[in-house]
Each structure stands twice: as structure tokens, then as C-alpha cells.
Design an enzyme around this catalytic site. Sequence first.
Site, PDB file in Angstrom:
ATOM      1  N   SER A  55      19.805  47.411  26.467  1.00 35.61           N
ATOM      2  CA  SER A  55      19.969  48.413  28.242  1.00 35.61           C
ATOM      3  C   SER A  55      20.002  47.214  29.301  1.00 35.61           C
ATOM      4  O   SER A  55      19.764  47.456  30.435  1.00 35.61           O
ATOM      5  CB  SER A  55      18.740  49.317  28.129  1.00 35.61           C
ATOM      6  OG  SER A  55      17.885  48.686  27.843  1.00 35.61           O
ATOM      7  N   HIS A  81      26.054  53.788  63.108  1.00 32.72           N
ATOM      8  CA  HIS A  81      25.531  54.619  62.675  1.00 32.72           C
ATOM      9  C   HIS A  81      26.321  56.181  62.813  1.00 32.72           C
ATOM     10  O   HIS A  81      27.131  55.410  63.675  1.00 32.72           O
ATOM     11  CB  HIS A  81      24.525  55.449  63.842  1.00 32.72           C
ATOM     12  CG  HIS A  81      23.872  56.433  63.313  1.00 32.72           C
ATOM     13  ND1 HIS A  81      22.956  56.797  62.419  1.00 32.72           N
ATOM     14  CD2 HIS A  81      24.008  57.767  64.119  1.00 32.72           C
ATOM     15  CE1 HIS A  81      22.736  58.594  62.394  1.00 32.72           C
ATOM     16  NE2 HIS A  81      23.363  59.086  63.312  1.00 32.72           N
ATOM     17  N   TYR A 126      22.965  45.024  32.047  1.00 34.37           N
ATOM     18  CA  TYR A 126      23.689  45.629  33.109  1.00 34.37           C
ATOM     19  C   TYR A 126      25.136  45.755  31.792  1.00 34.37           C
ATOM     20  O   TYR A 126      25.852  47.303  32.287  1.00 34.37           O
ATOM     21  CB  TYR A 126      24.173  45.133  33.697  1.00 34.37           C
ATOM     22  CG  TYR A 126      24.252  43.200  34.176  1.00 34.37           C
ATOM     23  CD1 TYR A 126      25.718  43.771  34.056  1.00 34.37           C
ATOM     24  CD2 TYR A 126      24.188  41.976  33.776  1.00 34.37           C
ATOM     25  CE1 TYR A 126      26.956  41.969  33.401  1.00 34.37           C
ATOM     26  CE2 TYR A 126      25.075  41.345  33.222  1.00 34.37           C
ATOM     27  CZ  TYR A 126      25.816  40.867  33.281  1.00 34.37           C
ATOM     28  OH  TYR A 126      26.895  39.980  33.060  1.00 34.37           O
ATOM     29  N   GLU A 154      42.883  25.291  29.642  1.00 27.53           N
ATOM     30  CA  GLU A 154      42.169  26.115  29.600  1.00 27.53           C
ATOM     31  C   GLU A 154      42.669  26.366  27.763  1.00 27.53           C
ATOM     32  O   GLU A 154      44.276  26.587  27.787  1.00 27.53           O
ATOM     33  CB  GLU A 154      42.488  27.525  30.723  1.00 27.53           C
ATOM     34  CG  GLU A 154      42.104  28.514  29.495  1.00 27.53           C
ATOM     35  CD  GLU A 154      41.279  28.612  29.607  1.00 27.53           C
ATOM     36  OE1 GLU A 154      40.542  29.322  28.250  1.00 27.53           O
ATOM     37  OE2 GLU A 154      40.113  28.541  30.806  1.00 27.53           O
ATOM     38  N   ALA A 155      41.520  27.038  27.014  1.00 24.93           N
ATOM     39  CA  ALA A 155      42.297  27.070  26.184  1.00 24.93           C
ATOM     40  C   ALA A 155      42.660  28.668  25.466  1.00 24.93           C
ATOM     41  O   ALA A 155      43.799  28.418  24.514  1.00 24.93           O
ATOM     42  CB  ALA A 155      41.088  26.652  25.064  1.00 24.93           C
ATOM     43  N   GLY A 215      42.007  32.599  33.383  1.00 29.47           N
ATOM     44  CA  GLY A 215      40.819  32.933  34.013  1.00 29.47           C
ATOM     45  C   GLY A 215      39.520  34.474  34.023  1.00 29.47           C
ATOM     46  O   GLY A 215      39.179  34.661  33.722  1.00 29.47           O
ATOM     47  N   ALA A 244      30.286  35.863  37.475  1.00 32.79           N
ATOM     48  CA  ALA A 244      31.205  34.781  38.532  1.00 32.79           C
ATOM     49  C   ALA A 244      31.123  34.147  39.576  1.00 32.79           C
ATOM     50  O   ALA A 244      31.736  33.415  39.499  1.00 32.79           O
ATOM     51  CB  ALA A 244      32.493  36.056  38.534  1.00 32.79           C
ATOM     52  N   GLY A 252      39.962  21.234  25.212  1.00 27.45           N
ATOM     53  CA  GLY A 252      39.961  20.212  26.279  1.00 27.45           C
ATOM     54  C   GLY A 252      38.572  19.563  25.719  1.00 27.45           C
ATOM     55  O   GLY A 252      38.064  20.982  25.406  1.00 27.45           O
TER      56      GLY A 252
END
Length: 477
Positions: free
Chosen positions: A185, A459, A187, A36-37, A41, A331, A119
Site C-alpha cells: 500500500s 486569491h 504509492y 543503454e541496454a 528513458g 526520477a 555496459g
Amino acid sequence: MSQSFDYDLVIIGAGVGGHGAAIHAVSCGLKTAVIEAADMGGTCVNRGCIPSKALLAASGRVRELQDTHHLKALGIQLDKVAFDRQTIADHANTIVAKQREALVGSLKRLGVDTIHGWGKIAGQQKVSVTTTDGEKVITAKDIMLAPGSVPFVPPGIELDGKTVFTSDDAVRLESLPPWIAIVGSGYIGLEFADVYSALGCEITLIEALDQLMPGFDPDIAKLAQRKLITPRDIETKVGVLAKRITPGSPVVIELADAKTKEIIEVLEVDACLVATGRVPLTKDLGLDAVGVETVRPGFIPINDHMAVLSHGEPVPHLWAIGDATGKLMLAHAAAAQGVAAVENICDRPRAVDYHSIPAAAFTHPEIGFVGLTEPAAKEKGNVEGFEIAAVRSYFKGNAKAIAEGETDGIAKVIYRQDTGEVLGVHIFGLHASDLIQEAANAIAQRQAIQDLAFLVHAHPTLSEVLDEAYKRAVTTH
């Protein structure tokens, strides 16, 4: 593991997809490393789902507490609602830090090697990593690419991160501009319009297409506009292009007619959020080293089993998942692809059923959807030779929604008339993001409304909105 490789699997990218793939790979007995650069996360944890949901939760409470009419109906009276912008921003930042720590901790506990650096593919089964200490090459039996995406900024738009910015900066909530323009417009634009309007900002929502919320089912878009936009301090401009945006005080926005491209108006606002979608982060990944060409605007071509394709053929031992594949930029879709890719690496063939992956906009009320919109279902029916039908049920008839005083909402179920198979479900209303999962499971199992109508729902719960829709479908079918 063959002694000739440093690892069984090397994953480039530690977002939700890469993290999920690493965990599954370890459970399958693979010696795994993640490269990871940037922040562990990826977008979701650091600049996307997690901080934006924290902001939506806090601003949503402010909106609720300011709705004196609603509270009065429940017998509650409040004098004045005050909030502190910095504390709300800190709430989001704290959650991000905790989530990131948990993610790093889980990889460490499982024995996944985490390498910080850039990487890229250096040849068949080889990855080069550029770190602060220089460059090194590691070998892996299989390589998985999970580089993610970045916000798309159209030409003519200049960012300064303070007055003109993308969602990457917006999640930090460093200011509450009195008047903010939001370009797009979808999400992301909708969620931030929800946050900013709840916290007292005036908003101008700019959409290049000729209707707001273009990706949503038309019925849902119509109702959502009536609830999320019309009663709020939000001005809308559709069929209009933000041709040039210049940062500063004020921010100057040149608006053009989307069709003719001629300037029709110049807006001067305090700030501008550019929410025009996302593009894959696939530059400098070394794809050319294995003869892979990306598909505009930079997506990595894959087959149903997540194998990377070169001229239509799978590249041996090379896989790709997540936003960079352009299937579904979500995700949880990336996580599902990661697990499927590992299964395929382990010779247990698995594909991902994108049709049954749900999505949500965490506005107030929420929007949840899965499968096809009604126009898309009609098109499919025309091509494949079947008729579709759609049925609606309403929150205003639901006992739990009535008790909560939250009766604005609709559930729409789209299905095949011949077999009853559910093709799409769209919900706008309280907790729609949770309710949609039941519909997603039904679509994943290719269930028909005739069977779903006999399922028993607790219910009084909001889930009965779907129960009602299924039962209506059967009686009208």
C-alpha cells in the site's frame, strides 16, 4: 579532452537521471556517451511515472464523470459514462513513445553518442559494452553509473505477466480483472488501486505492516484512507503477508500472519498486482573490477558528491546516481544527482539536499509531501534537543476548492518551535502534487514560518491553503 580517452564522460543507463546528466555534461563542454541496454528513458518514461500518470488521468476523468452527485451540485447532468479500456491503454502507450522519441532526439541534437548494449566497468576509466556486434571496450575520463531499479518480488511469489504481475506490466492495462489483489500500500499500490477502482474493478489491498500507507505521515494516511479506500470497492488486509502467490485462473494467494508466518487465509482472485517496492539493478555492472561492494540489497555506496565508495573511500573518476544509490527512488531526485555529479566532475563541489526533494502520489485527490513526517521530526528533535510543532489547514475553508466542489483535503506543516524552520509539509487534496513545490522551496532555503507567513498568495487559489497554515503557525507559535 585528454587525447588518451574516447570520452570525457560515459554514462551507463539512459533513464531520467542519465539523460539529465548527459544534457548537463554537454553544456559543461564534456564529450559524452550514454550506454543503454533496454529502452531509452528507463523506468520513468517506459514503465513508471509517465504511463501511470496517463492511466490516472483517464481513469480519474471516468471517476469524475461517474460522480453524479458532485456534477449535480455544479448544475451538470450526464446520462451514462462509457470508456474503452484499449483506448485508455493506447493513450498511455502513445505518450510513452512520444516522450522516448523526444529524449532520444534531444541527446542526438546535443551530440551525445548513444550506444545500445550492456555496459559494465572493465577497470579504472574503462567500460566494456556488449552489443549485438560483440564486445568492445571504451575509455572515459569519468564514468557515471545510472542503472536504475526493478520491481521487488518477494520469495514465494510467481509472476506470469498476465494474472500475476508488477507495475511494469500493469501500466499496459491489458485487462481489467473483475477482482484484483494489490500487494503493498505504498504509492504504487495506491495509484493502481485508484486506476482499477475507477474502471470498475473490485480490489483487495494487502499490506504486511500493521498499518496501511506506512511511509506517509500518520494524519495524511488516516484522511487518505477515509477518502481513497473506505468509500471505494476496496477491501483491506493489514499485518498480513502474501506468502505464496500462484498464477492462473483463479490466482491463488496464501495469506500468512506477518508476525507468526502461519497461513490464515487463502484468497482466490482474478489477478494480482505485486507492488512491494523496488530494488537496484546493479548485478553484472563490473563493480568488483574496481573493488566496490554493494550494500544490501545491491545499492551502490556513494558520498555526498555522488562519488562511488570502496571501503569508505571515493573511487577516482567513478560516480553513481539514481535509484541504484538508494537515496530517494524518484526520477527527479536522480536528475538532481546527475547534475550534481557533473558539477563535481567539473570541480564545482555540489551536494544534493534530499531533505527538500518533494514526492507525490497521483491519486484522486493527490498526496504531496516533502521533508520529515511528524514522528520523524519528533525523533530528530529528541536527538538534537528541540521541540517541534505541527499546524493544519483545511481545503474546506479555501475559496477555490469550494468553487471546484473539491473540499476534501488538508495541509500539515511541521516546524521547529525555537527557530520556526519548516521541517516537513504534507498535503492531501486537489493538486497537492503541484502545491507541494512551494513548501519544498521553503525547506530548501531553510525558511522559517515567521517569514513564510508574510508571503503574498494569489486569491482565490489553492496555494492559500499553505498561506493559511503558515499564518496559523505564527499565531499559535
